[in-house]
Design an enzyme around this catalytic site. Structure first.
Site, PDB file in Angstrom:
ATOM      1  CD  GLU A 154      30.570 -22.951   4.996  1.00  8.84           C
ATOM      2  OE1 GLU A 154      31.513 -23.124   5.789  1.00  8.84           O
ATOM      3  OE2 GLU A 154      30.412 -21.895   4.336  1.00  8.84           O
TER       4      GLU A 154
ATOM      5  CD1 TRP B 157      23.968 -26.196   4.708  1.00  5.43           C
ATOM      6  CD2 TRP B 157      24.019 -24.535   3.224  1.00  5.43           C
ATOM      7  NE1 TRP B 157      22.760 -25.536   4.776  1.00  5.43           N
ATOM      8  CE2 TRP B 157      22.767 -24.504   3.881  1.00  5.43           C
ATOM      9  CE3 TRP B 157      24.276 -23.575   2.242  1.00  5.43           C
ATOM     10  CZ2 TRP B 157      21.775 -23.554   3.592  1.00  5.43           C
ATOM     11  CZ3 TRP B 157      23.293 -22.637   1.970  1.00  5.43           C
ATOM     12  CH2 TRP B 157      22.066 -22.625   2.635  1.00  5.43           C
TER      13      TRP B 157
ATOM     14  CD  GLN C 251       3.792  -2.579   5.669  1.00  3.41           C
ATOM     15  OE1 GLN C 251       2.610  -2.863   5.515  1.00  3.41           O
ATOM     16  NE2 GLN C 251       4.645  -2.522   4.672  1.00  3.41           N
TER      17      GLN C 251
ATOM     18  CG  ASP D 288      32.826 -27.893  -2.354  1.00  4.81           C
ATOM     19  OD1 ASP D 288      33.913 -27.292  -2.251  1.00  4.81           O
ATOM     20  OD2 ASP D 288      32.451 -28.757  -1.559  1.00  4.81           O
TER      21      ASP D 288
ATOM     22  NE  ARG E 240      36.437 -19.073  -9.200  1.00  3.55           N
ATOM     23  CZ  ARG E 240      36.454 -19.379  -7.906  1.00  3.55           C
ATOM     24  NH1 ARG E 240      35.537 -18.931  -7.094  1.00  3.55           N
ATOM     25  NH2 ARG E 240      37.418 -20.154  -7.417  1.00  3.55           N
TER      26      ARG E 240
ATOM     27  CG  ASP F 258      36.836 -21.370  -4.253  1.00  2.00           C
ATOM     28  OD1 ASP F 258      37.939 -21.047  -4.747  1.00  2.00           O
ATOM     29  OD2 ASP F 258      35.761 -20.797  -4.548  1.00  2.00           O
TER      30      ASP F 258
ATOM     31  N   GLY G 114       0.798  -1.226   0.000  1.00  2.00           N
ATOM     32  CA  GLY G 114       0.000   0.000   0.000  1.00  2.00           C
ATOM     33  C   GLY G 114       0.827   1.271   0.000  1.00  2.00           C
TER      34      GLY G 114
ATOM     35  NE  ARG H  93      42.856 -15.965 -11.195  1.00  2.00           N
ATOM     36  CZ  ARG H  93      42.347 -14.740 -11.400  1.00  2.00           C
ATOM     37  NH1 ARG H  93      42.513 -13.794 -10.495  1.00  2.00           N
ATOM     38  NH2 ARG H  93      41.660 -14.469 -12.494  1.00  2.00           N
TER      39      ARG H  93
END
Ligand SMILES: Cc1ncc(C[n+]2csc(CCOP(=O)(O)OP(=O)(O)O)c2C)c(N)n1
Length: 574
Positions: A475, A472, A115, A394, A400, A547, A30, A259
């Protein structure tokens, strides 16, 4: 409609239209209804989402992919608090995003209205400009100033925020105040380089034996100049997630797979529109050794962070590179061509070895396929100009490096996992005709999984590939290795394909690697037919990504990666 054409809301809508905005990402309420309706009346498309965070992510992706302003419209209170992670992500990424909201009517302020919150108090630290506009007659001036700030006029680009009491939206603005100069605005001026700084830069470049260019966000738009400079100085080149695709992979300077070693070997590091953040070891001498730095950028955060340059050019990167090209016309550097060509040869060998090994990557002891098998199947099927959105722990790490992409988005240096589906939806709508793929871990997919509904309703032909390892995983691995116990990091092998189908998308679960090619083909056919598709692919959580190996998840004290952290400790104790 009960919001007039001469209202402040109508003026905001006309302003956006005048600035070329043809879509706004939002979730209704609203407190913003007058603007919502006037946007529609002006023919601005509303991409209505399922969570305000996703609206800001989409505005962010739209801005990154088009170079235009991205606009999100969210309602008061929880609408703004939900949007905060999106605002934070755009802030860190320096993405020009305008977030608009509403507040209760002025005569109900601070009386416990629905709100009612002072949004600017908590939005301010994460924006370049944040104000409540109470006076209808000042709406245009505020918008003009906010949009200038978003594009970094006189500062760093990034998100800006404006809200309006709902009665201000409904307030009338005399037509005479609709000044064309504020409606139209002006593009950001080019910053031209200081000739003395250019001279110092040229001297460094001509003397360098092992020059390495590293590009970032600020280098976008300077790709052709960059490629010419790389040729002229026989330099090597690394991009970052922010600048992927700027220099094509077949350019002889590209050495992405090398790299780590080229960063330590180079004697001149040229950063073009790039922070020396954690992804670049904070520019530390522990990693970059004796190398000198040449910093080029148009904001302090990309010229002076962490390491000062032996030369620093504070200018629009394309203008700075043009000037260097002019000043070195007909000259050749002193580069060690052998160094450059050896690095390139090794890069090519490594890259093709990776592609080959992906095709046969072994399953885990659990019998589930390796995530690289998924990526190998996608490599085979995707067109060269596919847009890649990578998300996850992962799986982000595998995707990537495992998938080529000239247009690429990911959670960025905020590590803002969950952006995948919203970024993908915005990419589909911004770049019609291009194939857009979201390669995401199952955990990351969950954050904004409901946006599959937005994709279906808005006919965004998005391919989402969920690498479902029931956890995950990055982790889990850290817990196993660092703490010897897994706590609160396992998920279930949920049926994401069924979820996709529930919202009208094509959805399939894939359990065996040999079933992948046909499943990818069917999903791409569904995408071609104009709607989203999701492949829920069961993968092993045992696959160790780069990673995970590098220590990124473990978060060492001095540097983000274990090897750099060790180097930093050695360097500090010398
Ligand atoms: C918003 C947010 N929450 C938590 C994290 C920490 N984190 C980084 S990667 C990761 C795991 C991602 O899991 P998933 O997407 O399933 O990918 P996988 O590692 O399993 O391939 C987590 C929890 C983060 N970076 N951002």
């Amino acid at each position: 409609m009960n919001v007039s054409e001469t209202s402040a809301a109508a003026l905001v809508a006309r302003f956006l239209k005048a600035r070329g905005i043809d879509r706004v990402f939002g979730l209704c309420g609203g407190h913003i209804m007058p603007l919502w309706m006037r946007l529609d009346a002006e023919g601005i498309r509303i991409i209505d989402v399922r969570d305000e965070r996703a609206a800001v992510y989409m505005a962010h992706a739209h801005a990154e992919l088009t170079g235009q302003l991205g606009v999100a419209l969210v309602t008061a209170g929880p609408g703004v608090t939900n949007a905060m992670t999106g605002i934070a992500n755009a802030f860190v990424a320096k993405a020009p995003v305008l977030v608009l909201s509403g507040t209760p009517p002025k005569r109900q302020e601070n009386r416990g209205a629905l709100q009612d919150m002072i949004h600017t108090d908590f939005v301010k630290p994460l924006t370049r400009y944040a104000r409540t506009v109470r006076e209808p007659e000042l709406v245009l001036q505020e918008l003009d100033q906010a949009v200038s700030a978003a594009f970094g006029h006189g500062g760093e680009p990034g998100p800006v925020y404006l809200d309006f009491p709902v009665d201000t939206f409904r307030g009338e603005v005399p037509k005479v105040l609709e000044l064309p100069e504020q409606m139209q605005g002006r593009p950001r001026d080019k910053l031209l380089p200081d000739p003395a700084a250019v001279k110092r830069a040229v001297d460094l470049l001509l003397a360098a034996k092992k020059p390495l260019f590293i590009s970032g966000r600020g280098a976008r738009g300077a790709g052709p100049q960059l490629a010419k400079l790389l040729d002229r100085f026989d330099a090597l080149y690394l991009d970052t997630g922010e600048s992927r695709g700027l220099v094509p992979d077949d350019h002889p300077s590209v050495v992405a797979a090398m790299r780590g070693s080229v960063m330590t070997e180079a004697d001149l590091i040229v950063t073009v529109g790039r922070r020396l953040d954690f992804q670049l070891a904070y520019g530390s001498p522990a990693v970059f050794g004796e190398a000198k730095f040449l910093r080029i950028g148009d904001c302090a955060g990309e010229v002076r962070d962490n390491r000062r340059g032996a030369a620093e050019i504070f200018a629009t990167p394309s203008a700075a590179l043009d000037t260097i090209l002019e000043a070195t016309e007909g000259k050749k550097g002193s580069a060690d061509k052998e160094w450059a060509s050896t690095a390139r040869t090794k890069h090519l060998a490594r890259a093709s070895k990776l592609v080959e090994s992906m095709k046969t990557a072994p399953a885990g002891k659990d019998g589930l396929m390796h995530p690289n098998r998924v990526l190998a199947a996608l490599r085979e099927a995707l067109p060269d100009d596919a847009v890649l959105v990578a998300d996850g722990g992962d799986f982000l790490s595998f995707a990537r490096v495992g998938l080529p992409a000239s247009t690429y988005l990911d959670p960025g240096s905020l590590g803002c996992i969950g952006v995948g589906t919203p970024f993908g939806v915005a990419a589909c709508l911004a770049l019609p005709g291009r194939t857009v793929v979201v390669a995401t871990g199952d955990g990351s997919f969950g954050f904004n999984a409901m946006e599959i509904d937005t994709a279906a309703r808005h006919k965004a032909p998005l391919l989402i590939v969920v690498a479902n390892n029931g956890s995950w995983a990055i982790e889990v691995r850290d817990q196993q290795e660092t703490h010897g116990k897994v706590v609160g990091t396992r998920l279930q092998f949920a049926d994401h394909a069924a979820m996709a189908r529930a919202f009208g998308a094509h959805g399939e679960r894939v359990e065996k690697a040999e079933d992948l090619p046909a499943a990818v083909e069917r999903a791409l056919a569904a995408v071609k037919a104009g709607g989203p598709a999701l492949l829920d692919v069961l993968v092993t959580p045992e696959a160790v990504s780069s990673d995970a190996k590098s220590g990124l998840a473990w978060v060492p004290d001095l540097q983000p990666l274990t090897a750099w952290d060790d180097a930093e400790r050695r360097w500090r104790s010398t």
